[in-house]
Design a protein around this motif. Sequence first.
Motif, PDB file in Angstrom:
ATOM      1  N   GLU A 191      95.173   9.533  39.909  1.00 46.61           N
ATOM      2  CA  GLU A 191      93.879   9.176  40.486  1.00 46.61           C
ATOM      3  C   GLU A 191      92.975  10.399  40.649  1.00 46.61           C
ATOM      4  O   GLU A 191      91.771  10.350  40.367  1.00 46.61           O
ATOM      5  CB  GLU A 191      94.084   8.497  41.845  1.00 46.61           C
ATOM      6  CG  GLU A 191      94.724   7.112  41.773  1.00 46.61           C
ATOM      7  CD  GLU A 191      96.216   7.149  41.443  1.00 46.61           C
ATOM      8  OE1 GLU A 191      96.734   6.123  40.957  1.00 46.61           O
ATOM      9  OE2 GLU A 191      96.857   8.201  41.669  1.00 46.61           O
ATOM     10  N   LYS A 221      91.188  11.690  37.345  1.00 47.14           N
ATOM     11  CA  LYS A 221      90.123  10.933  36.679  1.00 47.14           C
ATOM     12  C   LYS A 221      88.819  11.722  36.652  1.00 47.14           C
ATOM     13  O   LYS A 221      88.390  12.270  37.660  1.00 47.14           O
ATOM     14  CB  LYS A 221      89.913   9.594  37.382  1.00 47.14           C
ATOM     15  CG  LYS A 221      91.061   8.615  37.173  1.00 47.14           C
ATOM     16  CD  LYS A 221      90.809   7.286  37.880  1.00 47.14           C
ATOM     17  CE  LYS A 221      91.976   6.328  37.655  1.00 47.14           C
ATOM     18  NZ  LYS A 221      91.776   5.031  38.346  1.00 47.14           N
ATOM     19  N   GLY A 222      88.227  11.770  35.467  1.00 47.91           N
ATOM     20  CA  GLY A 222      86.956  12.466  35.316  1.00 47.91           C
ATOM     21  C   GLY A 222      87.083  13.957  35.071  1.00 47.91           C
ATOM     22  O   GLY A 222      86.084  14.626  34.786  1.00 47.91           O
ATOM     23  N   ASP A 238      92.638   8.895  27.263  1.00 49.20           N
ATOM     24  CA  ASP A 238      91.879   7.671  27.529  1.00 49.20           C
ATOM     25  C   ASP A 238      92.507   6.856  28.659  1.00 49.20           C
ATOM     26  O   ASP A 238      91.804   6.338  29.537  1.00 49.20           O
ATOM     27  CB  ASP A 238      91.795   6.821  26.258  1.00 49.20           C
ATOM     28  CG  ASP A 238      90.931   7.475  25.186  1.00 49.20           C
ATOM     29  OD1 ASP A 238      90.136   8.368  25.529  1.00 49.20           O
ATOM     30  OD2 ASP A 238      91.064   7.100  24.000  1.00 49.20           O
ATOM     31  N   ARG A 239      93.832   6.755  28.655  1.00 46.04           N
ATOM     32  CA  ARG A 239      94.510   5.942  29.670  1.00 46.04           C
ATOM     33  C   ARG A 239      94.385   6.538  31.068  1.00 46.04           C
ATOM     34  O   ARG A 239      94.348   5.815  32.060  1.00 46.04           O
ATOM     35  CB  ARG A 239      95.985   5.770  29.305  1.00 46.04           C
ATOM     36  CG  ARG A 239      96.191   4.859  28.108  1.00 46.04           C
ATOM     37  CD  ARG A 239      97.626   4.445  27.956  1.00 46.04           C
ATOM     38  NE  ARG A 239      97.744   3.480  26.866  1.00 46.04           N
ATOM     39  CZ  ARG A 239      98.799   2.698  26.673  1.00 46.04           C
ATOM     40  NH1 ARG A 239      99.819   2.765  27.499  1.00 46.04           N
ATOM     41  NH2 ARG A 239      98.835   1.856  25.673  1.00 46.04           N
ATOM     42  N   GLU A 247      91.867   8.192  32.020  1.00 48.41           N
ATOM     43  CA  GLU A 247      90.429   8.281  32.303  1.00 48.41           C
ATOM     44  C   GLU A 247      89.986   9.728  32.523  1.00 48.41           C
ATOM     45  O   GLU A 247      89.157  10.031  33.379  1.00 48.41           O
ATOM     46  CB  GLU A 247      90.065   7.408  33.512  1.00 48.41           C
ATOM     47  CG  GLU A 247      90.339   5.925  33.280  1.00 48.41           C
ATOM     48  CD  GLU A 247      89.940   5.060  34.470  1.00 48.41           C
ATOM     49  OE1 GLU A 247      88.876   5.324  35.059  1.00 48.41           O
ATOM     50  OE2 GLU A 247      90.703   4.140  34.808  1.00 48.41           O
ATOM     51  N   LEU A 248      90.587  10.612  31.725  1.00 47.03           N
ATOM     52  CA  LEU A 248      90.156  12.004  31.717  1.00 47.03           C
ATOM     53  C   LEU A 248      88.974  12.145  30.758  1.00 47.03           C
ATOM     54  O   LEU A 248      88.725  11.262  29.934  1.00 47.03           O
ATOM     55  CB  LEU A 248      91.299  12.903  31.241  1.00 47.03           C
ATOM     56  CG  LEU A 248      92.530  12.987  32.150  1.00 47.03           C
ATOM     57  CD1 LEU A 248      93.729  13.500  31.368  1.00 47.03           C
ATOM     58  CD2 LEU A 248      92.256  13.896  33.335  1.00 47.03           C
ATOM     59  N   VAL A 249      88.279  13.243  30.854  1.00 42.96           N
ATOM     60  CA  VAL A 249      87.216  13.543  29.898  1.00 42.96           C
ATOM     61  C   VAL A 249      87.841  14.416  28.817  1.00 42.96           C
ATOM     62  O   VAL A 249      88.153  15.592  29.049  1.00 42.96           O
ATOM     63  CB  VAL A 249      86.041  14.275  30.573  1.00 42.96           C
ATOM     64  CG1 VAL A 249      84.991  14.653  29.529  1.00 42.96           C
ATOM     65  CG2 VAL A 249      85.432  13.403  31.659  1.00 42.96           C
TER      66      VAL A 249
END
Length: 333
Positions: free
Chosen positions: A155, A158-159, A176-177, A179-181
Amino acid sequence: MKKGILITAFLTAFSTTTRAEVDICVFDLLGKAGESYKIVEEWALAAKAWNADLNLIPYQDEAKAQNDFEAGKCDGVSMTSMRARKYNKFAGSIDALGAITSNSIAQKAITYVLDPRNKHRLVTRINDDEFEVAAIAQIGLAYVFVRDKTINTIEKGKGKKFAYLHYDQAQKMIVDRLELVGVPSEISDFAKKFNNKQVDVIAAPAYAYRPLEIAKGLGSNGAMFNFPVINLTGDIIIRPDKFPAGFGLKSRAWATKQLPKNFATIARLEAEIPAKYKQSLSNEDKRRYQQMLRDGRIELTKLGVYDPVMMGVLKRARCTVERTNFECSLSGE
């Protein structure tokens, strides 16, 4: 009659002692100074006994080494399995997402692949070219490094910016899974981006820690999480028709004998990373990550990226070591 027999004997003796002279493209981030290059030097020296004279050409750019191999500028190439998987999916699948959780499992897996019983799996044909896996060596388990040690859960990640190797489909999936950049990178520059604050997260083996100066990126607030996300090996791929008959079998037998020394080096490199950076995950988080990596492996196997036979081999190896692991009672691999 006797003259004919003598000529035949001479020709037979000549054919068995004819030496192959072959150029080998060798990738190592540190060029001739790197550990991988030194291993290949030892291999080339051993190959003299197998009637092969190998000319090693060092590369610090892996893509160029592969391109020159494909262009026929060399008939053997030493590179990471992430690129070598193209030529042999069976051997390349050792490094599937989360499939190897310790160096002991890695050593068993590599030993299994190099065993003579798998010789038919280590020769492949792509279009009109035939390729063979001549050797495999361990580079190391890849761990997650973060610039900020508070990024210690999915969590919180993310980002955040993650430098991933753009040619590895598995890494892109994980980015992608989670939710990283994702920041597409090469093996030659991913650590530089971490050290220069262009990205927040990378995954790397201990082999890379000192030469790529990852401590600069960690600073005083970074961390390395003791949870391997992927294993990294190096493969030597050859065009067997350019080598003496039986070269591949002899080469793989030699590579197998080098594994204890190879893994001792890996253990030393891992121990050299300062303890102050090493962080452990909770058991709950470990299980969540294992589940996520497992789901990714299964999907990538269905997509044809990983070899299903190797996935079964690696699962049995994991469950031999960790019999109570949740995945051992599940099907799918």
